[in-house]
Every structure is written in C-alpha cells, then in structure tokens.
Design an enzyme around this catalytic site. Structure first.
Site, short mmCIF file in Angstrom:
data_model
loop_
_atom_site.label_atom_id
_atom_site.label_comp_id
_atom_site.label_asym_id
_atom_site.label_seq_id
_atom_site.Cartn_x
_atom_site.Cartn_y
_atom_site.Cartn_z
N ASP A 8 -15.25 30.97 16.78
CA ASP A 8 -15.64 30.36 15.51
C ASP A 8 -15.25 31.25 14.34
O ASP A 8 -14.95 32.41 14.50
CB ASP A 8 -17.17 30.20 15.47
CG ASP A 8 -17.63 29.07 16.36
OD1 ASP A 8 -16.85 28.13 16.56
OD2 ASP A 8 -18.77 29.15 16.84
N MET A 68 -28.21 29.00 7.02
CA MET A 68 -27.46 27.91 6.38
C MET A 68 -28.24 27.30 5.22
O MET A 68 -28.21 26.09 5.01
CB MET A 68 -27.15 26.80 7.41
CG MET A 68 -26.36 27.30 8.60
SD MET A 68 -26.22 26.08 9.93
CE MET A 68 -27.80 26.25 10.76
N LYS A 125 -15.50 26.50 11.92
CA LYS A 125 -15.71 25.57 10.82
C LYS A 125 -16.37 26.29 9.66
O LYS A 125 -17.24 27.12 9.84
CB LYS A 125 -16.58 24.40 11.24
CG LYS A 125 -17.28 24.66 12.54
CD LYS A 125 -17.93 23.45 13.11
CE LYS A 125 -18.22 23.68 14.52
NZ LYS A 125 -18.57 23.47 15.58
N1 SAH Z 1 -25.73 31.65 15.86
C1 SAH Z 1 -25.75 32.35 14.60
C2 SAH Z 1 -26.13 31.42 13.46
C3 SAH Z 1 -25.12 30.34 13.22
S1 SAH Z 1 -25.56 29.31 11.87
C4 SAH Z 1 -26.70 33.52 14.69
O1 SAH Z 1 -27.43 33.65 15.69
O2 SAH Z 1 -26.70 34.38 13.80
C5 SAH Z 1 -24.62 30.04 10.58
C6 SAH Z 1 -25.54 30.72 9.61
O3 SAH Z 1 -25.93 31.98 10.12
C7 SAH Z 1 -24.96 31.03 8.27
O4 SAH Z 1 -24.99 29.90 7.42
C8 SAH Z 1 -25.89 32.10 7.78
O5 SAH Z 1 -27.12 31.54 7.35
C9 SAH Z 1 -26.17 32.85 9.05
N2 SAH Z 1 -25.29 34.02 9.20
C10 SAH Z 1 -24.38 34.24 10.16
N3 SAH Z 1 -23.81 35.45 10.02
C11 SAH Z 1 -24.39 36.01 8.94
C12 SAH Z 1 -24.25 37.27 8.28
N4 SAH Z 1 -23.39 38.20 8.72
N5 SAH Z 1 -25.04 37.51 7.20
C13 SAH Z 1 -25.91 36.60 6.77
N6 SAH Z 1 -26.08 35.39 7.34
C14 SAH Z 1 -25.34 35.11 8.41
#
Ligand code: SAH
Length: 387
Positions: free
Chosen positions: A66, A214, A88
């Site tokens: 991803d 998100m 995406k």
């Molecule tokens: N599976 C992922 C989340 C996916 S949803 C997890 O466990 O972290 C995608 C969302 O994750 C983004 O919109 C944001 O809110 C958050 N996110 C992912 N990476 C991030 C980062 N490095 N810093 C802040 N938010 C992050």
C-alpha cells in the site's frame, strides 16, 4: 546482564542456554508458513516492522503493498521479487479492493505452482497493523474462500506509535485507563453512522483516550459531535501527522481550538487525532524523539557502500533519516598506476610532502609499502598531510 545479576549464578547458566536457543530461533524466523503473509509494516519508521515481518519480506517472491508503507522497506525484498503497488490515497484508488483480492489469489497460485508450498510466497504489506482499519480480514477471508491459507503478522499501529513519538502515551496510570481506536472516515453527521459519539464522549469524560484514524478531513465534525454530547471544549486534543517519519509534525491544543491549530499548521492526512487528558501531558522524558538534533532531516550518504553504514547509524542515532546512495566505489588501481605508485614510494626520500586524501588512500599506501617489503620507517623523512 542485569537479568543475570538479578537471578544469580545457577540461573545464569540457564539464561545463557536460553539465549543460545533464542539466537538460533531468531535466525530461523525466515520461512513463510503460509502461501500468503499479511504483514504489518508499522507506522513508517523503518525500524518499526516486526522481526517476523522483516523475515517474510526478505523471503518474498511477490510483495503487494500500500501507499503508506515505508517504501524503503521494499528494498528488503529479494532483488528478483515482484513489487506491486496497490496503494490508495484519498480518492485515487490504484486498484479496487476486489481487484486487490483477485490479485492476491492469482499471485499466490503462481507462487504455489512454481515453488510448491515450501517456497517463499506472497507478502501483503500493509501500513501499521493489517487488522486495524486495514481491511486485512477481508483479504484473508477472500483467500480462504479460494482455498489459500494466509497468516497474519501484526504490526505497530499508527494510533499508538505516532502519539508516542510526539510525546503522548495513549494510556497513563493517572490520566487514562482505556484507549479506543475510532475511524474518522465515517461522516459523524450521517444518520446511519455506526459510531456512538455519546459513548465516546463519556469514555473521555471518565478518563479514556480516543485515537481517530483517517479523521483530519472531518476534524470539525468530530469535535462538534463530541461537544454535542457534553464533552467539555477544554478537553486536550492533539494531532500527529506522518508519525515516526522525518516529516512528523504535531499540534497540541484543546477540542475548542484544535481545528484552527491544524489548519494553521497546514497539517493534513495521514494523521492521528488524540482526544483525552493524555493529549495535554507534558512530563519530562516523553519527548525524546522531538528533541533529537537531526530530527526532521533527511540525509543522503554518498560514501562507498562498504563505509556508509557506520556514518548512517550515527546520523540515525541523532534522529536523521538516512538514504544510502553510494556515488563512489573503491576498487584496486590498475597495474600501470600501481607501478607508478611503487616507483614513487621507492624514491620517497626525494619528496617533501606525502598527501593522503582519505582513509582509503592510507590503506592502499600501507598495502603498497608491505608489497615492497617496506614499512612506516620509509615515511620518516617525508611530511604527511592527511584528510
Ligand atoms: N492499519 C493502519 C491504519 C490504516 S488507516 C495502522 O494500523 O496504523 C490509515 C490511517 O492511519 C491514516 O489516515 C492515518 O489516520 C493513520 N496513519 C497511518 N500512518 C500514520 C502515520 N505515520 N502518522 C499518523 N497517522 C498515520
């Protein structure tokens, strides 16, 4: 060492035996146990993938990844592995979920047909943890429907890691005894929302933390929904963007002012919104990441590959993100050049200065001297200039 001090002599032997076993064990976490591994890549920082996740990646035939996964992780896959980006970004889908599911099945079958069950397989690399707002479960179920086994290697999720590196522990003995992960993707205003904002507001009021994923695009509505369920506008709120990466930025504020603070700071997705008392914490010792001197800097190390790692490790220790891009390669000189060097070395006493332009030159010089059956005494009459 501390452990052995604590548990005394007999146990020290047990400890050493155990250590031996565990080292062997660590060396063998490399074989994939299912044709497909759903691997959590962690929140961004390269080091925050798990040992097992990295091992799967290093053995992968195909990596389907991803947008959010740290792209540098892909370099860990074998050079001949197939890398497929299905990432995406808000609105711009590269592949639909159905297409991704179909791709997983097709690639798993390809690997099985080629290498049988024992070979490396498909790694499905997802940001953070695969099962936390990652649709990992849907992919595993789809594979199962097609008779393909799929293992999950959990990952460090952004909702814990991004706040942590911004100085915010999501639970705290005195401030928060629960933490709730919430998707901010759903419109809180829509009548059929499955998120119970009344319950969330009361969780915070009774000493809980909320981590919204998100959610930055809907920050205003999230604040409004919580406030409309009597959560005080003075409640601390923080937003952390690009957590654990060199670009990490964060704001600390209150429910009342956080939306303005975010827009003033120009913070957007991907970010975690933290609501609750911990978002206001400012205890010493929690801000290590924020205070490292090279934090936020990306440094290109152009030294030869063999010498880059030491410098890279030092820079990383100071908080920099390092990209190794060797622009030089140190190779032995050709015979004609070496002959010239040897002639000069044999007449060293005629020279006033000898200039060495790098440690490589010093090493080469030592080698040539040894070749001529000479040693450091040959340099006695010459002045040395070194870089
Ligand atoms: N599976 C992922 C989340 C996916 S949803 C997890 O466990 O972290 C995608 C969302 O994750 C983004 O919109 C944001 O809110 C958050 N996110 C992912 N990476 C991030 C980062 N490095 N810093 C802040 N938010 C992050």
């Amino acid at each position: 060492m501390i452990l052995t001090d604590l548990i005394g002599h007999t146990s020290r032997r047990v400890y050493l035996e155990l250590k031996d076993c565990m080292e062997n064990r660590a060396a063998t976490i490399d074989s994939q146990s299912a044709p497909v591994s759903l691997v959590g890549a962690g929140p961004g920082d390269f080091g925050l993938i798990t040992v097992a996740g990295l091992a799967r990646l290093r053995a992968a035939r195909v990596v389907i990844y991803d947008a959010l996964a740290n792209p540098a992780l892909l370099c860990q896959a074998p050079a001949d592995a197939e890398l497929i980006d299905v990432g995406k970004r808000a609105g711009q889908h590269k592949l639909t979920q159905d297409q991704t599911n179909a791709l997983l099945v097709a690639k798993a079958r390809e690997c099985l047909a080629r290498d049988g069950a024992g070979g490396g397989g498909v790694v499905r690399l997802k940001g953070g943890d695969p099962y936390l707002f990652g649709r990992g479960a849907e992919e595993a179920a789809h594979l199962a429907r097609h008779g393909i086994a799929c293992e999950v290697i959990p990952g460090v999720t952004a909702g814990i890691a991004a706040p942590a590196w911004a100085g915010i522990p999501v639970t705290h003995r005195n401030l928060a005894s629960s933490v709730t992960f919430v998707t901010g993707h759903e419109d809180p205003g829509k009548p059929e929302t499955s998120i119970n904002y009344a319950a969330l507001a009361s969780l915070v009021a009774s000493g809980g933390t909320l981590c919204f994923y998100m959610g930055v695009g809907r920050l205003g509505q999230i604040v409004e929904s919580l406030a409309s369920h009597a959560l005080p506008l003075t409640t601390p709120a923080a937003v952390v963007q690009w957590g654990t990466l060199p670009e990490q930025r964060s704001v600390r504020s209150t429910l009342e002012k956080v939306a303005i603070a975010v827009s003033e700071a120009g913070i957007s997705s991907p970010a975690i919104i933290v609501v609750g008392a911990v978002a206001g914490i400012s205890e010493p010792g929690l801000d290590y990441f924020l205070t490292r001197p090279l934090r936020g800097r990306r440094v290109l190390v152009t030294r030869a590959r063999s010498q880059a790692s030491e410098l890279a490790a030092m820079l990383e220790g100071l908080g920099a993100e390092v990209i190794e891009a060797p622009t030089i390669d140190i190779v032995p000189a050709d015979a004609a050049s070496l002959a010239q060097v040897d002639t000069a070395l044999q007449r060293l006493s005629e020279f006033v200065w000898l200039g060495l332009t790098s440690p490589n030159a010093a090493e080469a010089l030592a080698q040539r001297l040894a070749n001529l059956q000479l040693d450091g005494r040959a340099l006695a009459a010459t002045r040395l200039a070194v870089v």
